[in-house]
Design a protein around this motif. Sequence first.
Motif, short mmCIF file in Angstrom:
data_model
loop_
_atom_site.label_atom_id
_atom_site.label_comp_id
_atom_site.label_asym_id
_atom_site.label_seq_id
_atom_site.Cartn_x
_atom_site.Cartn_y
_atom_site.Cartn_z
N ALA A 237 0.83 -1.21 0.00
CA ALA A 237 0.00 0.00 0.00
C ALA A 237 0.86 1.26 0.00
O ALA A 237 0.57 2.22 -0.73
N LYS A 238 1.93 1.27 0.80
CA LYS A 238 2.82 2.43 0.83
C LYS A 238 3.52 2.62 -0.51
O LYS A 238 3.70 3.75 -0.97
N ILE A 239 3.92 1.52 -1.13
CA ILE A 239 4.57 1.60 -2.43
C ILE A 239 3.58 2.14 -3.46
O ILE A 239 3.93 2.99 -4.29
N LYS A 240 2.35 1.69 -3.41
CA LYS A 240 1.31 2.17 -4.33
C LYS A 240 1.06 3.66 -4.11
O LYS A 240 0.91 4.42 -5.08
N ASP A 241 1.04 4.10 -2.85
CA ASP A 241 0.88 5.53 -2.55
C ASP A 241 1.99 6.34 -3.20
O ASP A 241 1.75 7.41 -3.75
N LEU B 268 4.04 9.99 -7.46
CA LEU B 268 5.00 10.28 -8.52
C LEU B 268 4.34 10.48 -9.89
O LEU B 268 4.96 11.04 -10.78
N ARG B 269 3.10 10.05 -10.04
CA ARG B 269 2.42 10.24 -11.32
C ARG B 269 2.28 11.71 -11.65
O ARG B 269 2.33 12.10 -12.80
N THR B 270 2.08 12.53 -10.63
CA THR B 270 1.88 13.96 -10.85
C THR B 270 3.20 14.73 -10.84
O THR B 270 3.25 15.87 -11.23
N GLY B 271 4.26 14.08 -10.41
CA GLY B 271 5.56 14.74 -10.32
C GLY B 271 6.45 14.39 -11.50
O GLY B 271 5.99 14.23 -12.64
N THR B 272 7.71 14.26 -11.22
CA THR B 272 8.68 13.94 -12.25
C THR B 272 8.62 12.45 -12.60
O THR B 272 7.93 11.68 -11.95
N ALA B 273 9.38 12.08 -13.59
CA ALA B 273 9.44 10.68 -14.00
C ALA B 273 10.01 9.83 -12.87
O ALA B 273 10.94 10.26 -12.19
N PRO B 274 9.47 8.64 -12.64
CA PRO B 274 9.97 7.80 -11.55
C PRO B 274 11.40 7.35 -11.79
O PRO B 274 11.81 7.11 -12.92
N ALA B 275 12.13 7.23 -10.71
CA ALA B 275 13.52 6.78 -10.78
C ALA B 275 13.53 5.26 -10.89
O ALA B 275 12.50 4.64 -11.12
N ASP B 276 14.67 4.67 -10.72
CA ASP B 276 14.81 3.22 -10.71
C ASP B 276 13.83 2.64 -9.68
O ASP B 276 13.74 3.12 -8.56
N ASP B 277 13.10 1.61 -10.08
CA ASP B 277 12.05 1.06 -9.23
C ASP B 277 12.59 0.54 -7.90
O ASP B 277 11.98 0.76 -6.86
N ASP B 278 13.73 -0.16 -7.92
CA ASP B 278 14.28 -0.69 -6.68
C ASP B 278 14.66 0.43 -5.72
O ASP B 278 14.51 0.30 -4.51
N VAL B 279 15.14 1.55 -6.25
CA VAL B 279 15.49 2.69 -5.41
C VAL B 279 14.24 3.25 -4.75
O VAL B 279 14.22 3.53 -3.56
N THR C 63 13.00 0.72 -2.12
CA THR C 63 13.91 0.72 -0.97
C THR C 63 13.70 1.96 -0.11
O THR C 63 13.67 1.88 1.11
N ASP C 64 13.52 3.11 -0.75
CA ASP C 64 13.28 4.35 -0.02
C ASP C 64 12.01 4.25 0.81
O ASP C 64 11.99 4.62 1.99
N VAL C 65 10.95 3.73 0.23
CA VAL C 65 9.67 3.57 0.94
C VAL C 65 9.84 2.62 2.13
O VAL C 65 9.39 2.92 3.25
N LEU C 66 10.52 1.51 1.91
CA LEU C 66 10.69 0.53 2.98
C LEU C 66 11.57 1.07 4.10
O LEU C 66 11.30 0.82 5.28
N GLN C 67 12.61 1.84 3.75
CA GLN C 67 13.45 2.42 4.79
C GLN C 67 12.67 3.41 5.65
O GLN C 67 12.84 3.46 6.87
N LYS C 68 11.80 4.17 5.03
CA LYS C 68 10.97 5.10 5.79
C LYS C 68 10.02 4.35 6.72
O LYS C 68 9.79 4.77 7.86
N MET C 69 9.49 3.23 6.24
CA MET C 69 8.60 2.43 7.08
C MET C 69 9.35 1.87 8.29
O MET C 69 8.82 1.89 9.41
N VAL C 70 10.56 1.42 8.08
CA VAL C 70 11.37 0.89 9.19
C VAL C 70 11.65 2.00 10.19
O VAL C 70 11.53 1.80 11.41
#
Length: 150
Positions: free
Chosen positions: A30-34, A39-50, A53-60
Amino acid sequence: MIRDDIKAAQVAAMKAGDKARLGTIRLMLAKIKDKDIELRTGTAPADDDVLVTDVLQKMVKQRRESITMYEQGGRQELADIEAAEVVVIEDFLPAQLSDDDAMAAIKAIVVELGAESLKDMGKVMAAVKDRLGSQLDMSKASGWVKAALS
């Protein structure tokens, strides 16, 4: 990709009947989907794993803060639930560098960039985040960069 691993783990948890793990995995998705929607309204998404990983690190990080607050408030049962979620989330994060390895990598970046003082900290932190962001705790990285620049 990490996203595919998470989806496969969701199916495995459903088949195994592991409700606690399944709940945490659903929260992660759910967090990844959020983040995808954001990012749909912002800039082009970066590398998916990055991104994942960023989302998961914030969750931790959020859960570790919650654990501290619950323990201070005498709610150990809630802290235990959060700690179990941290374990599940960390299963999907890339291996973290040890403190010694991280400090060595940061010193190498400082030398490479020719940084000499704390005035260069922003430039060094940007390089550290780009190169090592998924492999180390960025909250600790600022202290290491300060030490390397001192």
